[in-house]
Design a protein around this motif. Sequence first.
Motif, PDB file in Angstrom:
ATOM      1  N   ALA A  12      12.410  -4.033 -17.339  1.00  0.00           N
ATOM      2  CA  ALA A  12      11.888  -3.738 -16.045  1.00  0.00           C
ATOM      3  C   ALA A  12      10.671  -2.859 -15.965  1.00  0.00           C
ATOM      4  CB  ALA A  12      12.922  -3.037 -15.253  1.00  0.00           C
ATOM      5  N   PRO A  13       9.630  -3.249 -15.404  1.00  0.00           N
ATOM      6  CA  PRO A  13       8.266  -2.327 -15.554  1.00  0.00           C
ATOM      7  C   PRO A  13       8.608  -1.012 -15.123  1.00  0.00           C
ATOM      8  CG  PRO A  13       8.160  -4.256 -13.807  1.00  0.00           C
ATOM      9  CD  PRO A  13       9.418  -4.345 -14.146  1.00  0.00           C
ATOM     10  N   GLY A  14       7.990  -0.159 -15.596  1.00  0.00           N
ATOM     11  CA  GLY A  14       8.131   1.295 -15.361  1.00  0.00           C
ATOM     12  C   GLY A  14       6.729   2.026 -15.719  1.00  0.00           C
ATOM     13  N   PRO A  15       6.864   3.379 -15.971  1.00  0.00           N
ATOM     14  CA  PRO A  15       5.853   4.111 -16.487  1.00  0.00           C
ATOM     15  C   PRO A  15       4.914   3.461 -17.818  1.00  0.00           C
ATOM     16  CG  PRO A  15       7.392   5.438 -15.809  1.00  0.00           C
ATOM     17  CD  PRO A  15       8.097   4.246 -15.771  1.00  0.00           C
ATOM     18  N   ASP A  16       5.814   2.743 -18.563  1.00  0.00           N
ATOM     19  CA  ASP A  16       5.241   2.065 -19.579  1.00  0.00           C
ATOM     20  C   ASP A  16       4.214   1.012 -19.319  1.00  0.00           C
ATOM     21  OD1 ASP A  16       6.595   4.135 -21.288  1.00  0.00           O
ATOM     22  OD2 ASP A  16       8.127   2.616 -21.877  1.00  0.00           O
ATOM     23  N   ASP A  17       4.436   0.647 -18.120  1.00  0.00           N
ATOM     24  CA  ASP A  17       3.648  -0.598 -17.582  1.00  0.00           C
ATOM     25  C   ASP A  17       3.257  -0.287 -16.364  1.00  0.00           C
ATOM     26  OD1 ASP A  17       2.498  -3.135 -17.015  1.00  0.00           O
ATOM     27  OD2 ASP A  17       4.472  -4.243 -17.000  1.00  0.00           O
ATOM     28  N   PRO A  18       2.104   0.583 -16.430  1.00  0.00           N
ATOM     29  CA  PRO A  18       1.840   1.328 -14.970  1.00  0.00           C
ATOM     30  C   PRO A  18       1.289   0.319 -14.031  1.00  0.00           C
ATOM     31  CG  PRO A  18       0.674   2.539 -16.777  1.00  0.00           C
ATOM     32  CD  PRO A  18       1.473   1.262 -17.504  1.00  0.00           C
ATOM     33  N   ALA A  19       0.572  -0.809 -14.421  1.00  0.00           N
ATOM     34  CA  ALA A  19       0.028  -1.756 -13.446  1.00  0.00           C
ATOM     35  C   ALA A  19       1.144  -2.664 -12.678  1.00  0.00           C
ATOM     36  CB  ALA A  19      -1.045  -2.917 -14.285  1.00  0.00           C
ATOM     37  N   SER A  20       2.188  -3.053 -13.698  1.00  0.00           N
ATOM     38  CA  SER A  20       3.214  -3.779 -12.772  1.00  0.00           C
ATOM     39  C   SER A  20       3.876  -2.885 -12.007  1.00  0.00           C
ATOM     40  CB  SER A  20       4.184  -4.461 -14.110  1.00  0.00           C
ATOM     41  OG  SER A  20       3.408  -5.453 -14.653  1.00  0.00           O
ATOM     42  N   TRP A  21       4.443  -1.729 -12.488  1.00  0.00           N
ATOM     43  CA  TRP A  21       5.147  -0.629 -11.997  1.00  0.00           C
ATOM     44  C   TRP A  21       4.576  -0.241 -10.503  1.00  0.00           C
ATOM     45  CZ3 TRP A  21       4.229   4.624 -10.965  1.00  0.00           C
ATOM     46  CH2 TRP A  21       5.407   5.344 -10.678  1.00  0.00           C
ATOM     47  N   SER A  22       3.162   0.017 -10.345  1.00  0.00           N
ATOM     48  CA  SER A  22       2.506   0.335  -9.350  1.00  0.00           C
ATOM     49  C   SER A  22       2.418  -0.894  -8.298  1.00  0.00           C
ATOM     50  CB  SER A  22       0.988   0.937  -9.589  1.00  0.00           C
ATOM     51  OG  SER A  22       0.062   0.076  -9.940  1.00  0.00           O
ATOM     52  N   ARG A  23       2.238  -1.965  -8.527  1.00  0.00           N
ATOM     53  CA  ARG A  23       2.240  -3.349  -7.838  1.00  0.00           C
ATOM     54  C   ARG A  23       3.576  -3.129  -7.104  1.00  0.00           C
ATOM     55  NH1 ARG A  23      -1.226  -5.439 -11.687  1.00  0.00           N
ATOM     56  NH2 ARG A  23       0.552  -6.623 -13.037  1.00  0.00           N
ATOM     57  N   LYS A  24       4.659  -2.886  -7.717  1.00  0.00           N
ATOM     58  CA  LYS A  24       5.916  -2.744  -6.789  1.00  0.00           C
ATOM     59  C   LYS A  24       6.086  -1.693  -5.893  1.00  0.00           C
ATOM     60  CE  LYS A  24       8.026  -5.775 -10.507  1.00  0.00           C
ATOM     61  NZ  LYS A  24       9.230  -6.159 -10.773  1.00  0.00           N
ATOM     62  N   LEU A  25       5.541  -0.772  -5.955  1.00  0.00           N
ATOM     63  CA  LEU A  25       5.440   0.571  -5.076  1.00  0.00           C
ATOM     64  C   LEU A  25       4.993   0.245  -3.644  1.00  0.00           C
ATOM     65  CD1 LEU A  25       4.341   3.342  -7.572  1.00  0.00           C
ATOM     66  CD2 LEU A  25       6.734   2.657  -6.809  1.00  0.00           C
ATOM     67  N   PRO A  26       5.492   0.613  -2.543  1.00  0.00           N
ATOM     68  CA  PRO A  26       5.189   0.381  -1.369  1.00  0.00           C
ATOM     69  C   PRO A  26       3.799   1.316  -1.129  1.00  0.00           C
ATOM     70  CG  PRO A  26       7.247   1.746  -1.172  1.00  0.00           C
ATOM     71  CD  PRO A  26       7.085   1.338  -2.948  1.00  0.00           C
ATOM     72  N   LYS A  27       2.928   0.875  -0.530  1.00  0.00           N
ATOM     73  CA  LYS A  27       1.521   1.695  -0.207  1.00  0.00           C
ATOM     74  C   LYS A  27       1.304   1.803   0.997  1.00  0.00           C
ATOM     75  CE  LYS A  27       0.485  -1.003  -4.261  1.00  0.00           C
ATOM     76  NZ  LYS A  27       1.965  -1.676  -4.222  1.00  0.00           N
ATOM     77  N   VAL A  28       0.416   2.791   1.393  1.00  0.00           N
ATOM     78  CA  VAL A  28      -0.188   3.434   2.599  1.00  0.00           C
ATOM     79  C   VAL A  28      -1.682   2.962   2.475  1.00  0.00           C
ATOM     80  CG1 VAL A  28      -0.621   5.060   4.035  1.00  0.00           C
ATOM     81  CG2 VAL A  28       1.775   4.611   3.123  1.00  0.00           C
ATOM     82  N   GLU A  29      -2.101   2.025   3.319  1.00  0.00           N
ATOM     83  CA  GLU A  29      -3.640   1.584   3.194  1.00  0.00           C
ATOM     84  C   GLU A  29      -4.246   2.595   4.403  1.00  0.00           C
ATOM     85  OE1 GLU A  29      -7.125   1.037   2.010  1.00  0.00           O
ATOM     86  OE2 GLU A  29      -5.623  -0.123   0.867  1.00  0.00           O
ATOM     87  N   LEU A  30      -5.043   3.446   4.385  1.00  0.00           N
ATOM     88  CA  LEU A  30      -5.566   4.236   5.526  1.00  0.00           C
ATOM     89  C   LEU A  30      -6.723   4.041   5.943  1.00  0.00           C
ATOM     90  CD1 LEU A  30      -3.990   7.929   4.700  1.00  0.00           C
ATOM     91  CD2 LEU A  30      -3.047   6.291   6.145  1.00  0.00           C
ATOM     92  N   HIS A  31      -7.602   3.212   5.250  1.00  0.00           N
ATOM     93  CA  HIS A  31      -9.094   3.216   5.398  1.00  0.00           C
ATOM     94  C   HIS A  31      -9.431   1.815   4.997  1.00  0.00           C
ATOM     95  CE1 HIS A  31     -13.015   5.000   6.456  1.00  0.00           C
ATOM     96  NE2 HIS A  31     -13.482   4.041   5.754  1.00  0.00           N
ATOM     97  N   SER A  32      -9.115   0.648   5.501  1.00  0.00           N
ATOM     98  CA  SER A  32      -9.362  -0.599   5.113  1.00  0.00           C
ATOM     99  C   SER A  32     -10.193  -1.264   6.019  1.00  0.00           C
ATOM    100  CB  SER A  32      -8.074  -1.673   4.997  1.00  0.00           C
ATOM    101  OG  SER A  32      -8.466  -2.830   4.256  1.00  0.00           O
ATOM    102  N   HIS A  33     -11.518  -1.659   5.778  1.00  0.00           N
ATOM    103  CA  HIS A  33     -12.305  -2.353   6.770  1.00  0.00           C
ATOM    104  C   HIS A  33     -11.938  -3.773   6.798  1.00  0.00           C
ATOM    105  CE1 HIS A  33     -15.187   0.844   7.198  1.00  0.00           C
ATOM    106  NE2 HIS A  33     -14.852   1.250   6.178  1.00  0.00           N
ATOM    107  N   LEU A  34     -12.012  -4.478   7.884  1.00  0.00           N
ATOM    108  CA  LEU A  34     -11.607  -5.798   8.143  1.00  0.00           C
ATOM    109  C   LEU A  34     -12.387  -6.780   7.255  1.00  0.00           C
ATOM    110  CD1 LEU A  34      -9.906  -7.965   9.375  1.00  0.00           C
ATOM    111  CD2 LEU A  34     -11.866  -8.078  11.149  1.00  0.00           C
TER     112      LEU A  34
END
Length: 176
Positions: A12-34
């Motif tokens: 399973a991806p984890g801190p050893d695979d930060p890119a895969s691990w971070s893609r699975k985390l829920p995210k908050v996008e506070l400044h997205s221009h359409l």
Amino acid sequence: MDGAEAAEEAAAPGPDDPASWSRKLPKVELHSHLHGAARAETLCAAASAGGADAAEVEQLRATLEAAPTSLSACFAAFAAVHSVVSSRQAVERIAADVLQDAVEDGVVYLELRSTPRSLPDGTSKRDYVDVVVSSIRRFLSSSPPPPLEVRFLLSVDRSRGVEDAEDTVTIALEAA
């Protein structure tokens, strides 16, 4: 824990695979221009639909895919985007794509912003806002509903003067 569970956990991806691990985390996008979050292929299709020839479309693609190295390069990319977002259909497609991309990226809260403007196809500023709001509502009412909360924020372009800013505020209040 049996051997299969241990192997699955180890893979399973984890801190050893930060890119895969971070893609699975829920995210908050506070400044997205359409327009800034629009897909390059959607913008190129809008350019073609608006009458751009193949060379112009390729120049647009190169501008969009180049990593901006300065603030002026960033503004040049925004100008290129604004020049091809010229119809109600382009705004609808961009909004749908941006929302779908947010869900696919694991975004659970999105603050999407745009400066409303009239478009060359006759779409008014008010219609522009209505198109985006309708696109958001349509997307969020799909089945199954996406795990996304969206807020649409209207920006004011101070270079357009007080009357334009007041008009945008009025549209925002009416759309609320």
